[in-house]
Design a protein around this motif. Sequence first.
Motif, PDB file in Angstrom:
ATOM      1  N   ALA A  21       0.827  -1.210   0.000  1.00 56.89           N
ATOM      2  CA  ALA A  21       0.000   0.000   0.000  1.00 56.89           C
ATOM      3  C   ALA A  21       0.859   1.258   0.000  1.00 56.89           C
ATOM      4  CB  ALA A  21      -0.907   0.022   1.230  1.00 56.89           C
ATOM      5  N   VAL A  22       0.279   2.310  -0.556  1.00 58.73           N
ATOM      6  CA  VAL A  22       0.811   3.668  -0.458  1.00 58.73           C
ATOM      7  C   VAL A  22      -0.364   4.547  -0.063  1.00 58.73           C
ATOM      8  CG1 VAL A  22       1.723   5.654  -1.722  1.00 58.73           C
ATOM      9  CG2 VAL A  22       2.624   3.363  -2.193  1.00 58.73           C
ATOM     10  N   ILE A  23      -0.212   5.244   1.055  1.00 60.43           N
ATOM     11  CA  ILE A  23      -1.251   6.160   1.520  1.00 60.43           C
ATOM     12  C   ILE A  23      -0.615   7.544   1.644  1.00 60.43           C
ATOM     13  CG2 ILE A  23      -2.863   6.757   3.373  1.00 60.43           C
ATOM     14  CD1 ILE A  23      -2.804   3.744   4.164  1.00 60.43           C
ATOM     15  N   ARG A  24      -1.215   8.519   1.006  1.00 58.78           N
ATOM     16  CA  ARG A  24      -0.798   9.919   1.159  1.00 58.78           C
ATOM     17  C   ARG A  24      -1.827  10.551   2.073  1.00 58.78           C
ATOM     18  NH1 ARG A  24       2.521  13.867   1.934  1.00 58.78           N
ATOM     19  NH2 ARG A  24       1.982  15.817   0.916  1.00 58.78           N
ATOM     20  N   TYR A  25      -1.404  10.989   3.248  1.00 58.32           N
ATOM     21  CA  TYR A  25      -2.365  11.520   4.210  1.00 58.32           C
ATOM     22  C   TYR A  25      -2.146  13.004   4.474  1.00 58.32           C
ATOM     23  CZ  TYR A  25       1.420  10.741   7.615  1.00 58.32           C
ATOM     24  OH  TYR A  25       2.617  10.745   8.281  1.00 58.32           O
ATOM     25  N   HIS A  26      -3.256  13.645   4.839  1.00 57.67           N
ATOM     26  CA  HIS A  26      -3.327  15.060   5.184  1.00 57.67           C
ATOM     27  C   HIS A  26      -4.155  15.161   6.458  1.00 57.67           C
ATOM     28  CE1 HIS A  26      -1.774  16.050   1.203  1.00 57.67           C
ATOM     29  NE2 HIS A  26      -2.612  15.148   0.727  1.00 57.67           N
ATOM     30  N   PRO A  27      -4.272  16.343   7.058  1.00 55.53           N
ATOM     31  CA  PRO A  27      -5.004  16.447   8.318  1.00 55.53           C
ATOM     32  C   PRO A  27      -6.444  15.947   8.269  1.00 55.53           C
ATOM     33  CG  PRO A  27      -3.797  18.464   7.904  1.00 55.53           C
ATOM     34  CD  PRO A  27      -3.655  17.614   6.674  1.00 55.53           C
ATOM     35  N   VAL A  28      -7.135  16.164   7.162  1.00 56.26           N
ATOM     36  CA  VAL A  28      -8.557  15.792   7.123  1.00 56.26           C
ATOM     37  C   VAL A  28      -8.917  14.798   6.035  1.00 56.26           C
ATOM     38  CG1 VAL A  28      -9.348  17.912   8.251  1.00 56.26           C
ATOM     39  CG2 VAL A  28      -9.128  17.844   5.767  1.00 56.26           C
ATOM     40  N   ASP A  29      -7.956  14.372   5.228  1.00 62.23           N
ATOM     41  CA  ASP A  29      -8.274  13.389   4.197  1.00 62.23           C
ATOM     42  C   ASP A  29      -7.034  12.583   3.836  1.00 62.23           C
ATOM     43  OD1 ASP A  29      -6.807  15.254   2.782  1.00 62.23           O
ATOM     44  OD2 ASP A  29      -8.186  15.410   1.112  1.00 62.23           O
ATOM     45  N   TYR A  30      -7.233  11.616   2.988  1.00 64.23           N
ATOM     46  CA  TYR A  30      -6.138  10.774   2.524  1.00 64.23           C
ATOM     47  C   TYR A  30      -6.514  10.198   1.169  1.00 64.23           C
ATOM     48  CZ  TYR A  30      -9.160   7.035   4.191  1.00 64.23           C
ATOM     49  OH  TYR A  30     -10.227   6.204   4.392  1.00 64.23           O
ATOM     50  N   GLU A  31      -5.499   9.727   0.485  1.00 64.54           N
ATOM     51  CA  GLU A  31      -5.708   9.035  -0.778  1.00 64.54           C
ATOM     52  C   GLU A  31      -4.811   7.806  -0.728  1.00 64.54           C
ATOM     53  OE1 GLU A  31      -4.295  10.126  -5.270  1.00 64.54           O
ATOM     54  OE2 GLU A  31      -4.265  11.744  -3.818  1.00 64.54           O
ATOM     55  N   TYR A  32      -5.289   6.697  -1.239  1.00 64.55           N
ATOM     56  CA  TYR A  32      -4.491   5.478  -1.131  1.00 64.55           C
ATOM     57  C   TYR A  32      -4.575   4.636  -2.391  1.00 64.55           C
ATOM     58  CZ  TYR A  32      -8.914   3.138  -0.207  1.00 64.55           C
ATOM     59  OH  TYR A  32     -10.188   2.657  -0.311  1.00 64.55           O
ATOM     60  N   HIS A  33      -3.561   3.794  -2.515  1.00 60.39           N
ATOM     61  CA  HIS A  33      -3.484   2.770  -3.551  1.00 60.39           C
ATOM     62  C   HIS A  33      -3.031   1.518  -2.818  1.00 60.39           C
ATOM     63  CE1 HIS A  33      -3.830   5.918  -6.535  1.00 60.39           C
ATOM     64  NE2 HIS A  33      -3.002   6.599  -5.763  1.00 60.39           N
ATOM     65  N   MET A  34      -3.736   0.425  -3.035  1.00 57.36           N
ATOM     66  CA  MET A  34      -3.409  -0.828  -2.354  1.00 57.36           C
ATOM     67  C   MET A  34      -3.479  -1.997  -3.315  1.00 57.36           C
ATOM     68  SD  MET A  34      -5.399  -0.779   1.277  1.00 57.36           S
ATOM     69  CE  MET A  34      -5.121   0.499   2.467  1.00 57.36           C
ATOM     70  N   ARG A  35      -2.656  -2.956  -3.017  1.00 56.77           N
ATOM     71  CA  ARG A  35      -2.771  -4.236  -3.718  1.00 56.77           C
ATOM     72  C   ARG A  35      -4.171  -4.767  -3.412  1.00 56.77           C
ATOM     73  NH1 ARG A  35       1.670  -7.967  -1.505  1.00 56.77           N
ATOM     74  NH2 ARG A  35      -0.050  -8.766  -0.277  1.00 56.77           N
ATOM     75  N   GLU A  36      -4.824  -5.362  -4.387  1.00 57.03           N
ATOM     76  CA  GLU A  36      -6.234  -5.744  -4.241  1.00 57.03           C
ATOM     77  C   GLU A  36      -6.495  -6.664  -3.043  1.00 57.03           C
ATOM     78  OE1 GLU A  36     -10.078  -5.456  -4.626  1.00 57.03           O
ATOM     79  OE2 GLU A  36      -8.690  -4.287  -5.839  1.00 57.03           O
ATOM     80  N   ASP A  37      -5.664  -7.659  -2.816  1.00 57.74           N
ATOM     81  CA  ASP A  37      -5.904  -8.564  -1.686  1.00 57.74           C
ATOM     82  C   ASP A  37      -5.753  -7.845  -0.349  1.00 57.74           C
ATOM     83  OD1 ASP A  37      -3.060  -8.516  -2.338  1.00 57.74           O
ATOM     84  OD2 ASP A  37      -2.825 -10.076  -0.821  1.00 57.74           O
ATOM     85  N   VAL A  38      -4.867  -6.873  -0.285  1.00 60.15           N
ATOM     86  CA  VAL A  38      -4.700  -6.079   0.939  1.00 60.15           C
ATOM     87  C   VAL A  38      -5.926  -5.191   1.123  1.00 60.15           C
ATOM     88  CG1 VAL A  38      -3.299  -4.294   2.052  1.00 60.15           C
ATOM     89  CG2 VAL A  38      -2.184  -6.167   0.821  1.00 60.15           C
ATOM     90  N   ARG A  39      -6.410  -4.599   0.057  1.00 60.21           N
ATOM     91  CA  ARG A  39      -7.578  -3.720   0.139  1.00 60.21           C
ATOM     92  C   ARG A  39      -8.794  -4.460   0.676  1.00 60.21           C
ATOM     93  NH1 ARG A  39     -10.122  -0.532   2.054  1.00 60.21           N
ATOM     94  NH2 ARG A  39     -11.701   0.700   1.035  1.00 60.21           N
ATOM     95  N   ARG A  40      -8.957  -5.702   0.289  1.00 61.69           N
ATOM     96  CA  ARG A  40     -10.099  -6.493   0.768  1.00 61.69           C
ATOM     97  C   ARG A  40     -10.039  -6.758   2.266  1.00 61.69           C
ATOM     98  NH1 ARG A  40      -9.248  -9.320  -4.211  1.00 61.69           N
ATOM     99  NH2 ARG A  40      -8.063 -10.895  -3.080  1.00 61.69           N
ATOM    100  N   GLN A  41      -8.866  -6.658   2.857  1.00 62.01           N
ATOM    101  CA  GLN A  41      -8.703  -6.920   4.294  1.00 62.01           C
ATOM    102  C   GLN A  41      -9.150  -5.746   5.165  1.00 62.01           C
ATOM    103  OE1 GLN A  41      -4.661  -7.955   5.216  1.00 62.01           O
ATOM    104  NE2 GLN A  41      -4.579  -9.559   3.684  1.00 62.01           N
ATOM    105  N   TYR A  42      -9.211  -4.543   4.604  1.00 58.54           N
ATOM    106  CA  TYR A  42      -9.423  -3.350   5.419  1.00 58.54           C
ATOM    107  C   TYR A  42     -10.578  -2.505   4.912  1.00 58.54           C
ATOM    108  CZ  TYR A  42      -4.789  -4.680   6.947  1.00 58.54           C
ATOM    109  OH  TYR A  42      -3.723  -5.398   7.434  1.00 58.54           O
ATOM    110  N   THR A  43     -11.352  -1.972   5.851  1.00 59.03           N
ATOM    111  CA  THR A  43     -12.433  -1.048   5.525  1.00 59.03           C
ATOM    112  C   THR A  43     -11.865   0.366   5.428  1.00 59.03           C
ATOM    113  OG1 THR A  43     -12.929  -0.544   7.839  1.00 59.03           O
ATOM    114  CG2 THR A  43     -14.057  -2.480   6.873  1.00 59.03           C
ATOM    115  N   ASP A  44     -12.664   1.288   4.929  1.00 52.90           N
ATOM    116  CA  ASP A  44     -12.241   2.688   4.909  1.00 52.90           C
ATOM    117  C   ASP A  44     -11.997   3.190   6.326  1.00 52.90           C
ATOM    118  OD1 ASP A  44     -12.327   2.807   2.153  1.00 52.90           O
ATOM    119  OD2 ASP A  44     -14.326   3.705   2.073  1.00 52.90           O
ATOM    120  N   SER A  45     -12.774   2.702   7.265  1.00 56.60           N
ATOM    121  CA  SER A  45     -12.587   3.069   8.669  1.00 56.60           C
ATOM    122  C   SER A  45     -11.228   2.590   9.189  1.00 56.60           C
ATOM    123  CB  SER A  45     -13.724   2.488   9.513  1.00 56.60           C
ATOM    124  OG  SER A  45     -13.553   2.814  10.862  1.00 56.60           O
ATOM    125  N   ASP A  46     -10.821   1.380   8.778  1.00 56.60           N
ATOM    126  CA  ASP A  46      -9.498   0.869   9.157  1.00 56.60           C
ATOM    127  C   ASP A  46      -8.390   1.760   8.605  1.00 56.60           C
ATOM    128  OD1 ASP A  46     -10.589  -1.415  10.433  1.00 56.60           O
ATOM    129  OD2 ASP A  46     -10.470  -2.593   8.575  1.00 56.60           O
TER     130      ASP A  46
END
Length: 135
Positions: A21-46
Amino acid sequence: MTLSERVWDELVGRYGTDLRAVIRYHPVDYEYHMREDVRRQYTDSDVQSFVDEAIINQLGLESKVDAVDLGPFRGLVRIFDEAWVLIWPDSLDEKSGFLVTLERDGSPVGIDAIEAVDAYLADEIGPRMPSTQSV
């Protein structure tokens, strides 16, 4: 192309499926790219929880890094059975940065890859980031 897309594309080219995964985070938002199997493991809340924890830890380090003479702070590495995690803040007082995870379990990727990611972010991405104000 966003910074997170640029980082994702570069690191996928280097590490292939070992990039989780690569997550670019800011104080109030974020943008991410994840390998598909990793993405299935986590919710947006996670994912939001990962970002919140990175920001809290980052802000908590500000006074601690000044207590030792080890040079400028560059990032935080966490080692898990299944993954390497690099938290790479824009600066300690700005609630923004990158969170990059690489496969560890059964992978040839090691701390040398984390150091290479740090160097790439510092040399190629850092200079392209717009100046931001602390929040």
